[in-house]
Design a protein around this motif. Structure first.
Motif, short mmCIF file in Angstrom:
data_model
loop_
_atom_site.label_atom_id
_atom_site.label_comp_id
_atom_site.label_asym_id
_atom_site.label_seq_id
_atom_site.Cartn_x
_atom_site.Cartn_y
_atom_site.Cartn_z
N ASP A 3 0.83 -1.20 0.00
CA ASP A 3 0.00 0.00 0.00
C ASP A 3 0.87 1.26 0.00
O ASP A 3 2.10 1.20 0.15
CB ASP A 3 -0.90 -0.02 1.24
N ALA A 4 0.22 2.41 -0.18
CA ALA A 4 0.90 3.70 -0.04
C ALA A 4 1.32 3.85 1.43
O ALA A 4 0.69 3.28 2.32
CB ALA A 4 -0.04 4.83 -0.44
N PRO A 5 2.40 4.57 1.71
CA PRO A 5 3.17 5.44 0.80
C PRO A 5 4.34 4.73 0.11
O PRO A 5 5.10 5.39 -0.57
CB PRO A 5 3.69 6.51 1.75
N ILE A 6 4.50 3.41 0.33
CA ILE A 6 5.59 2.74 -0.40
C ILE A 6 5.28 2.77 -1.90
O ILE A 6 6.16 3.07 -2.71
CB ILE A 6 5.77 1.30 0.13
N ASN A 7 4.06 2.48 -2.27
CA ASN A 7 3.65 2.66 -3.66
C ASN A 7 3.06 4.04 -3.88
O ASN A 7 2.48 4.63 -2.95
CB ASN A 7 2.64 1.58 -4.07
N SER A 8 3.19 4.54 -5.08
CA SER A 8 2.69 5.86 -5.44
C SER A 8 2.19 5.83 -6.87
O SER A 8 2.17 4.79 -7.51
CB SER A 8 3.81 6.91 -5.27
N LYS A 9 1.82 6.98 -7.40
CA LYS A 9 1.37 7.07 -8.80
C LYS A 9 2.53 6.98 -9.78
O LYS A 9 2.32 6.79 -10.97
CB LYS A 9 0.61 8.38 -9.01
N ALA A 10 3.76 7.13 -9.26
CA ALA A 10 4.94 7.05 -10.12
C ALA A 10 5.47 5.62 -10.15
O ALA A 10 4.79 4.69 -9.72
CB ALA A 10 6.00 8.02 -9.60
N ASP A 11 6.70 5.44 -10.66
CA ASP A 11 7.33 4.12 -10.66
C ASP A 11 7.96 3.85 -9.30
O ASP A 11 8.75 4.66 -8.80
CB ASP A 11 8.43 4.05 -11.74
N ASP A 12 7.64 2.70 -8.70
CA ASP A 12 8.19 2.29 -7.41
C ASP A 12 8.74 0.89 -7.59
O ASP A 12 8.03 -0.02 -8.00
CB ASP A 12 7.11 2.32 -6.33
N PHE A 13 10.02 0.68 -7.25
CA PHE A 13 10.68 -0.57 -7.62
C PHE A 13 11.94 -0.75 -6.78
O PHE A 13 12.35 0.14 -6.04
CB PHE A 13 11.02 -0.56 -9.11
N TYR B 270 14.66 -0.14 2.13
CA TYR B 270 14.93 0.87 1.12
C TYR B 270 14.23 0.48 -0.18
O TYR B 270 14.05 -0.70 -0.47
CB TYR B 270 16.44 1.00 0.87
N PHE B 271 13.85 1.48 -0.96
CA PHE B 271 13.30 1.21 -2.29
C PHE B 271 13.57 2.41 -3.19
O PHE B 271 14.02 3.47 -2.73
CB PHE B 271 11.80 0.90 -2.21
N SER B 272 13.28 2.23 -4.48
CA SER B 272 13.53 3.29 -5.47
C SER B 272 12.20 3.82 -5.99
O SER B 272 11.22 3.09 -6.08
CB SER B 272 14.32 2.73 -6.65
N SER B 273 12.20 5.10 -6.36
CA SER B 273 10.99 5.71 -6.92
C SER B 273 11.38 6.96 -7.68
O SER B 273 12.35 7.64 -7.33
CB SER B 273 10.01 6.07 -5.80
N ASN B 274 10.61 7.26 -8.73
CA ASN B 274 10.82 8.52 -9.47
C ASN B 274 9.69 9.50 -9.18
O ASN B 274 9.36 10.35 -10.01
CB ASN B 274 10.95 8.24 -10.96
N ARG B 275 9.09 9.39 -8.00
CA ARG B 275 7.96 10.24 -7.64
C ARG B 275 8.37 11.70 -7.43
O ARG B 275 7.53 12.58 -7.41
CB ARG B 275 7.31 9.72 -6.35
N ARG B 276 9.64 11.98 -7.27
CA ARG B 276 10.10 13.33 -6.97
C ARG B 276 10.86 13.88 -8.18
O ARG B 276 11.95 13.43 -8.49
CB ARG B 276 10.99 13.31 -5.73
N GLU B 277 10.27 14.83 -8.85
CA GLU B 277 10.89 15.51 -9.99
C GLU B 277 11.24 14.55 -11.12
O GLU B 277 12.07 14.86 -11.97
CB GLU B 277 12.14 16.28 -9.55
N GLY B 278 10.63 13.38 -11.13
CA GLY B 278 10.85 12.43 -12.22
C GLY B 278 12.16 11.71 -12.20
O GLY B 278 12.46 10.91 -13.10
N ASP B 279 13.02 11.94 -11.19
CA ASP B 279 14.30 11.26 -11.09
C ASP B 279 14.16 9.99 -10.27
O ASP B 279 13.40 9.94 -9.30
CB ASP B 279 15.35 12.16 -10.42
N ASP B 280 14.95 8.97 -10.62
CA ASP B 280 15.02 7.78 -9.79
C ASP B 280 15.84 8.09 -8.55
O ASP B 280 17.02 8.47 -8.65
CB ASP B 280 15.68 6.63 -10.56
N ASP B 281 15.22 7.94 -7.38
CA ASP B 281 15.89 8.22 -6.11
C ASP B 281 15.64 7.06 -5.15
O ASP B 281 14.71 6.26 -5.33
CB ASP B 281 15.37 9.51 -5.48
N ILE B 282 16.44 7.00 -4.11
CA ILE B 282 16.32 5.95 -3.10
C ILE B 282 15.67 6.53 -1.85
O ILE B 282 16.04 7.62 -1.38
CB ILE B 282 17.68 5.33 -2.77
N TYR B 283 14.71 5.81 -1.33
CA TYR B 283 14.00 6.20 -0.11
C TYR B 283 14.21 5.12 0.96
O TYR B 283 14.33 3.93 0.65
CB TYR B 283 12.50 6.35 -0.38
#
Length: 821
Positions: free
Chosen positions: A447-457, A469-482
């Motif tokens: 569920d959210a907030p791990i998943n979002s409307k962007a790519d989460d992987f 830890y996981f990766s997402s491009n939810r912020r400014e379209g860049d792939d980042d680590i959370y």
């Protein structure tokens, strides 16, 4: 999302209102009791005796066969489990709280390789759950509680791509891409592996809290990357883009994998900052997602089809992705070799090793797949990887399934955009697998907030998703680590199966009304539901909450009991049984003097006036030895299995008459206290009556008991013979209370440096835990905590000179009750 679908029934909590009424346990009831306390081998033997002796009532056949099937499943005997489940389901369909057995049977069939039949029962389970959810929507809605996480945006992120984190020793390995010199440049970037030796040193620049608020960390500015903007695989000067060459099969950067501060690349790692992973592994082509063996000696990683200075080309003139392996030695990764199932004609990427290193999951677009890129599994056999097996339509879709990861309990995480119910883009899921790890039982959406409307992987976590830890491009379209941290129970609700029965006849009571009171969100709520035709009610209770159940039915006395979901450490449903008694006419009780055990006898009776022996005593707290009021004391005659009950008053006293020639068992229980059991050896027949004294102590949650004779020499952590004898008593206590979970607290005196004292005390506590584990106590029931010099029992603190005896008092060990039932 129902995270309890793959879970099993847990221990029975039996609450009975029999008040001084003798109850004889039948052989079937003994079997049920053993089953409910998870003594599955004993339960099976007793159930088999019931069946062999022809004592199994027709209305108990299905439940008995279901219990035997589940017991054999827990003991790892899938063939016998299947046999009993087949017999149980031949009786009639399942309803209410029993529908979970459809899921258990599906798992049994999967373990036996009968996947088509397993899928049929899993779908039946899902259909029953959906129907049940519609029927009890109001009860379930008011009790559910959302799983909450805190997300940290990390300071290691740059304006480039950072993604696909992986644990290595105490650090974190991940990918990052190099940016082109300018947007007009024909020189494109590549991905390499990077490494942070201590992931605890990674700082967050911003934190998103579970309540939706966001706070800034100390590192307010995103650092400038030494690596630059990543591009899609295949967009370099050597290849053209294809459907196989996309970010979903990864682009990669290298982080040093040396346990020393100086890495194999010669770089010195600064706290919380990345360094390049390996000179040997990083090339001028893409290096991608990697996985490591448990001991860190082997790596399997993704790379463009490039080895020993040569590019490998497919027939359509593309450079595909391949999996390579290397061994750690001589300060770097050596002996880089291709895996045997690679091909120049298709890509293999995104490896993930199981905990034991025997299974390798990976992504490929090889022919005869389910669609785009599928997840495959290969087994390590005869010193090589076996032919890959597609994980099947239960996991793979017509879209891409990518970035697999396996946690320590065998859950397979992955990302895909090909499933219904996603939030958008690539979403993260996990699959519950069969025992051999090659078949999918169920797929669950995170569920959210791990998943979002962007790519989460690209997730990495532990079996309980405590953090990760996981990766997402939810912020400014860049792939980042959370980084994420779970702040609530892992389970949205605690599944409760509640059965109501007649205390006298033991028959299940249908249409009994259950009133549920609780506080949800700080507001008092009350809901009601009724038992079904078999006396069952089924609901999910919010985690970390307290509930009061009042059960009523015309012609019976109401029964009220409390239930708490606080501090539940497992994910298993609970079964709660409540008995209802018929009203008792007081005059009738007074006139029944036939049974001498119902006659009250004063504690001051002299031995000369006793017709039979008696057992009496005081129930006290284990810590300060104060009497406990309201303890239910039950006396079981082992000759005829009759049970007698009394409740202690303010003085904590109890008193029973016992017959000579019979063994007895005393059972002491009270809410929030641990249940204690004592055996009473028989008083020989034809002897004068005796008065037996049995004072007993009860432990409750939060109790801290100092262990006698567990003292340590200054700076040492070894266990002396005197301490071993005391610890053996503690081991016996742990075995007497199967539900007891304990924390071992070790203290030092104030001499020496505080941090060193903290370490010494932690080592001492761990030594005690190791000793108890060696004596047969499960490690998961124990926690070692070093308190250092923080909690002296006297005034011997820094700067105060004390005698050796006073210092010794502070070098002590305590035992704290964390959980007990």
């Amino acid at each position: 999302m129902n995270k309890l679908k793959h879970l099993c029934l847990a221990a029975l909590v039996s609450v009975s209102a029999m008040a001084q009424t003798p109850v004889r346990e039948t052989l079937l009831q003994q079997a049920n009791r053993q089953f409910d306390t998870q003594a599955y081998a004993k339960a099976i033997a007793l159930y088999q005796d019931v069946i062999d002796d022809g004592l199994l009532p027709a209305n108990q056949r299905q439940m008995t066969f279901l219990n035997m099937g589940y017991a054999y499943l827990q003991l790892g005997d899938s063939e016998r489990a299947a046999s009993f489940y087949q017999q149980a389901l031949a009786e009639k369909g399942l309803s209410g709280g029993l529908t979970t057995h459809y899921l258990h049977y599906a798992k049994v069939l999967a373990n036996l390789g009968q996947m088509q039949e397993s899928q049929r029962y899993f779908e039946r389970y899902q259909a029953e759950k959906q129907q049940e959810g519609r029927q009890m929507q109001s009860a379930q809605t008011y009790t559910k509680k959302r799983i909450t996480y805190r997300l940290d945006y990390l300071g290691i992120n740059t304006s480039d791509a950072e993604f696909s984190p992986m644990y290595y020793k105490n650090g974190l390995v991940y990918l990052s891409g190099k940016t082109s010199v300018s947007s007009e440049s024909t020189q494109k970037g590549y991905l390499d592996l990077f490494y942070i030796p201590n992931r605890d040193e990674i700082k967050a620049t911003t934190t998103l809290h579970s309540d939706g608020t966001e706070t800034s960390g100390k590192e307010a500015n995103r650092p400038t990357a030494s690596a630059s903007k990543s591009s899609r695989l295949g967009s370099d000067a050597y290849t053209r883009p294809t459907s196989n060459d996309s970010r979903t099969l990864g682009s990669y950067n290298s982080y040093g994998l040396n346990s020393e501060a100086a890495t194999s690349t010669g770089e010195v790692a600064k706290p919380g900052k990345p360094v390049s992973f390996s000179k040997e592994l990083n090339t001028r082509f893409h290096e991608g997602p990697a996985t490591f063996s448990a001991d860190g000696s082997r790596i399997i990683f993704t790379r463009n089809n490039f080895n020993e200075g040569q590019k490998g080309m497919s027939e359509d003139n593309n450079i595909k992705l391949k999996l390579y392996t290397a061994q750690w030695g001589n300060g770097d990764w050596t002996n880089v070799q291709e895996l045997g199932f690679n091909s120049d004609e298709y890509s293999t990427a995104h490896p993930a090793l199981s905990k034991d290193g025997n299974l390798l999951y990976f992504v490929s677009d090889m022919p005869k797949g389910m669609g785009g890129k599928d997840i495959y599994v290969s087994r390590w056999e005869n010193e090589q990887w076996s032919k890959p097996i597609n994980m099947g339509k239960e996991l793979n879709t017509r879209q891409d399934e990518v970035f697999p990861f396996v946690d320590e309990v065998g859950n397979l995480y992955f990302s895909t955009s090909g499933r219904k119910g996603g939030l958008g883009g690539l979403d993260l899921y996990y699959a519950v697998l069969s025992k051999d790890g090659t078949k999918v039982i169920e797929v669950i959406h995170l569920d959210a907030p791990i998943n979002s409307k962007a790519d989460d992987f690209g997730i990495v976590t532990d079996g309980a998703r405590t953090t990760g830890y996981f990766s997402s491009n939810r912020r400014e379209g860049d792939d980042d680590i959370y980084r994420f941290t779970r702040e609530s129970s892992l389970y949205e609700c605690r599944e409760l199966l509640l059965r109501v029965f007649d205390a006298e006849t033991m028959q299940r009571l249908d249409s009994a009304t259950i009133a549920i009171r609780s506080k949800i969100g700080g507001e008092s709520t009350e809901k009601t539901l009724q038992t079904d035709a078999d006396g069952w009610a089924h609901l999910c209770l919010a985690s970390d909450n307290d509930f009061i159940f009042t059960v009523s039915k015309e012609g019976f006395v109401d029964n009220t009991v409390g239930f708490s979901t606080h501090h539940l450490t497992d994910d298993k449903p609970t079964r709660l049984e409540l008995s209802l008694a018929h009203p008792v006419v007081l005059q009738t009780m007074v006139s029944q003097n036939e049974n001498p055990q119902k006659k009250k006898t004063s504690l001051t009776d002299s031995l000369q006036n006793l017709k039979h022996s008696r057992v009496r005593g005081i129930v006290r707290t284990e810590t300060d030895r104060q009497p406990i009021e309201g303890v239910l004391v039950r006396l079981r005659n082992e000759c005829d299995k009759k049970i007698y009950e009394t409740i202690t008053g303010p003085d904590g006293k109890y008193d029973f008459e016992i017959l000579e020639g019979c063994d007895y068992t005393l059972i002491y229980s009270k809410d929030t206290y641990g249940t204690n059991t004592l055996k009473i050896a028989r008083v020989p027949k034809k002897t004068a009556p005796k008065v037996l004294s049995n004072d007993v102590g009860l432990l409750k949650k939060g109790d801290i008991v100092q262990l006698d004779n567990i003292y340590h020499d200054q700076g040492k952590r070894t266990i002396s013979p005197d301490a071993a004898r005391e610890l053996d008593k503690l081991v016996a206590t742990m075995k007497r209370y199967p539900s007891l979970q304990a924390e071992i607290l070790s203290h030092t005196d104030s001499r020496g440096e505080a941090n060193r004292n903290k370490t010494v005390s932690q080592n001492r506590a761990q030594e005690i835990v190791n000793y108890m584990v060696a004596k047969g106590v499960a490690r998961k029931r124990l926690k070692a905590t070093g308190m250092g010099e923080s909690m002296p029992v006297n005034g011997c603190v820094d700067g105060v000179i004390c005698t050796e005896a006073e210092y010794r008092r502070n070098r002590r060990t305590e035992f704290k009750v964390v959980e007990i039932r």
